[in-house]
Design a protein around this motif. Structure first.
Motif: not given
Ligand code: GDP
Length: 436
Positions: A172-187, A370-383
């Motif tokens: 259930t956790f994974v079901d809830q978090l998976h869409p977020l993972q995809e959203m960050l991936d898309q960005l 998406i600039n370098a600052r934003q790209g880096e933070l998105l990657n960190q968040a996804k990590g």
């Protein structure tokens, strides 16, 4: 000219003479009048005054705009009149910074204003506008809220485990978090795709003197800037020209030919060619295929070894043209046959450049910048999110996963500017011009 802050109306009253005092004007109205130098009482310019009272303004503060006749001297005189009445010069990006500090826009939107102003093509401007309208911010906010809900649930189950509230099943956790993972991936993907839209592409034309680099550059940019000369070594400096290719700002650089030379001026040009080779996103080597390849051609190709290779076999209009004699040299690379004299092969060349850059003009229609600052933070968040999900999947417990999820929320906060230091803010806004 734009003035923002709590004393804007006080200052405007001192310098503006019209039918009404600015402080008495209704908000969102325009008034005709004159700017007066308060020291001498002399008229400085005839202006229209736009009145915006807080909070429905760009900065959410009282804001006034003066539209004068323009020009450096009258503009400077209006500035002086304002400054000696109590205003000060704005810092770069200060209006947008105030809009951010007052909470009207988030940091992603503030940065989009900068991208919009800097945009070199309409496709880039549209992407910046989508971001300014809050497309990216909305997605980040959705992601944050969802994460906070999951974290809250984990905390509740820890606090009240004895009272019958059970932990969520890992699935259930994974079901809830998976869409977020995809959203960050898309960005993140969107940022990679649109990098060329923001930064453009640098295409360097390299090759021996006289193979036709300048002639090709002239055709590519449809102007006559590079000097075309039948004598060897005439293009001694690099020449840059930009063109809008499918919405991407492409800078073509014509370099002096790379070859051994005793001429000092030309040697410097050769050095620049080498530098261009390093800096270019796409180095393109031009050959004169009406002649057989020689040592200089081979040396140039050997410099390219690590890069994706694009070759132009030029002068296809000549009788002695023999593309096959270059097949060994260009093996593994893409080849385009051109004649700069007749103007053939240009379309194919642009298509190859587009292929190498892996950009498809159509997909920018939904992209964001998406600039370098934003790209880096998105990657960190996804990590952080990936780690949190892994912890749950491996059965190490939701409370451990919550540490990563909290870190993910903190990173997203920094991304939208919720939790950000002055140094980062100063850096973001220092890239703006004054008046924005
Ligand atoms: P660069 O030194 O590599 O920049 O070469 P240029 O563009 O200055 O061209 C050198 C000479 O080759 C000029 O006389 C051009 O007119 C000629 N040239 C360039 N491209 C072609 C081509 O496709 N066909 C023919 N016949 N001549 C060309």
């Amino acid at each position: 000219m734009r003035m923002s802050g709590p004393e804007s109306f006080l200052i405007a009253d001192r310098v503006f003479r019209g039918t009404e005092r600015p402080s008495l004007c209704q908000t969102h109205t325009i008034h005709h009048g004159h700017i007066i130098d308060p020291r001498t009482g002399d008229q400085v310019d005839e202006v229209l005054l736009s009145v915006f009272k807080a909070p429905r303004t760009y900065t959410r503060e009282d804001l006034i705009e003066f539209s004068g006749h323009g020009g450096i001297v009258p503009g400077g005189m209006i500035l002086e009149a304002l400054i000696c009445s109590g205003a000060r010069l704005a810092e770069p990006g200060e209006f947008t910074k105030r809009a951010f500090v007052s909470g009207r826009i988030d940091l992603l939107q503030a940065e989009a204003v900068g991208e919009l102003i800097r945009a070199r093509t309409d496709a880039c401007a549209r992407a910046a506008l989508r971001q300014l309208n809050g497309r990216c911010s909305q997605q980040i906010e959705e992601c944050r809220i969802k994460l906070i809900q999951v974290i809250a649930f984990i905390e509740v189950t820890l606090d009240f485990s004895e009272e019958g509230i059970h932990e969520m099943e890992p699935a259930t956790f994974v079901d809830q978090l998976h869409p977020l993972q995809e959203m960050l991936d898309q960005l993140i993907k969107s940022s990679e795709k649109t990098r060329v839209l923001r930064d453009g592409l640098r295409v360097a034309l390299l090759g021996k003197p006289n193979v036709g680099k300048s002639s090709l550059l002239n055709l590519l940019i449809s102007r006559d800037r590079a000097i075309v000369h039948p004598e060897s070594g005439t293009t001694r400096d690099t020449i840059e020209e930009s063109a809008n290719i499918g919405g991407v700002p492409v800078t073509f650089v014509d370099t002096a030919g790379i070859r051994l030379t005793s001429d000092l001026v030309e040697q410097q040009g050769v050095e620049r060619s080498r530098r261009e080779l390093e800096q270019a996103d796409i180095p393109v080597v031009v050959f004169d295929a009406s002649q057989l390849p020689d040592e200089d051609d081979r040396r140039l190709v050997s410099l390219l070894s690590r890069r994706e290779q694009l070759f132009i076999l030029n002068k296809s209009d000549l009788n002695t043209y023999n593309a096959a004699s270059y097949s060994e040299l260009t093996i593994g690379g893409r080849c385009v046959k051109t004649s700069a004299t007749i103007g053939t092969g240009l379309e194919e060349l642009l298509k190859e450049i587009i292929k190498i850059a892996q950009y498809d003009p159509g997909r920018f229609e939904s992209g964001l910048v998406i600039n370098a600052r934003q790209g880096e933070l998105l990657n960190q968040a996804k990590g952080c999110l990936d780690r949190g999900i892994n912890v749950i999947v491996e059965g190490l417990g939701a409370e451990i996963a919550a540490i990563d999820l909290r870190e993910c929320v903190r990173t997203l906060d920094v991304l939208v500017g919720k939790d950000i230091g002055d140094a980062v803010l100063d850096h973001v806004f220092s890239r703006f011009c004054i008046g924005k």
